[in-house]
Scaffold this active site. Sequence first.
Site, short mmCIF file in Angstrom:
data_model
loop_
_atom_site.label_atom_id
_atom_site.label_comp_id
_atom_site.label_asym_id
_atom_site.label_seq_id
_atom_site.Cartn_x
_atom_site.Cartn_y
_atom_site.Cartn_z
N CYS A 61 0.83 -1.22 0.00
CA CYS A 61 0.00 0.00 0.00
C CYS A 61 0.86 1.27 0.00
O CYS A 61 0.98 1.96 -1.02
CB CYS A 61 -0.94 0.02 1.21
SG CYS A 61 -2.09 -1.38 1.28
N SER A 68 4.37 2.01 0.77
CA SER A 68 5.69 2.14 0.12
C SER A 68 5.66 1.95 -1.40
O SER A 68 6.43 2.61 -2.10
CB SER A 68 6.75 1.25 0.80
OG SER A 68 6.42 -0.10 0.73
P1 4NP Z 1 1.29 -1.28 3.89
O1 4NP Z 1 -0.17 -1.78 4.35
O2 4NP Z 1 2.22 -1.51 5.06
O3 4NP Z 1 1.08 0.17 3.61
O4 4NP Z 1 1.64 -2.11 2.68
C1 4NP Z 1 -0.40 -3.05 4.89
C2 4NP Z 1 -0.57 -4.14 4.04
C3 4NP Z 1 -0.84 -5.37 4.56
C4 4NP Z 1 -0.93 -5.55 5.92
C5 4NP Z 1 -0.74 -4.47 6.77
C6 4NP Z 1 -0.48 -3.22 6.26
N1 4NP Z 1 -1.22 -6.84 6.45
O5 4NP Z 1 -1.40 -6.93 7.69
O6 4NP Z 1 -1.31 -7.82 5.71
#
Ligand code: 4NP
Length: 165
Positions: free
Chosen positions: A16, A18
């Site tokens: 999301c 990065s």
């Molecule tokens: P990101 O968001 O860190 O911005 O890519 C997330 C994507 C997946 C998860 C958590 C945050 N997850 O828990 O799977």
Amino acid sequence: MKKKTAVLFVCLGNICRSPTAHGVFETLVHRAGLASAIDVDSAGTGDWHIGHAPDKRTTQVALTKGYDLSHLRARLVTPADFDSYDYVVAMDRANLRDLEAMRPASFQGFLGLFLDFSTQRTLSEVPDPYYGGDAGFEQVFNLVEDASAGLLAHICQQHGLVACH
Ligand code: 4NP
């Protein structure tokens, strides 16, 4: 030849926040004519989504703003990344703590929060949008676009680069 400046954006899942930073910053670098001077990548501290394309909600918001993220795939950040990148840029304080724990003592580059480069300074961290609604993804995009411009201006100033835009 002068060594390229290398920038690594890091969040939790690398699907999301990065990848949004990766795609937006990379596009700004290309538009500024600096692709031969600055390398861009992204990675996550968590391993759940390794090899996956960015989240559809992330891809969709970026596309409506004119940025294509379809070529990106998630990977895990490793201590070896500190040998390859000059700027290791965390989306939130939890990411930063994880990165500080793996930072080799020899690392001389920047390790800090992305929104340190924000010009609007409304928040200090990019909030995790994963379990929230569409507004969170829009907010992530807006924060990333602003901080990307700030980071590029900073790198150009620090490294004597002249952006041609
Ligand atoms: P990101 O968001 O860190 O911005 O890519 C997330 C994507 C997946 C998860 C958590 C945050 N997850 O828990 O799977």
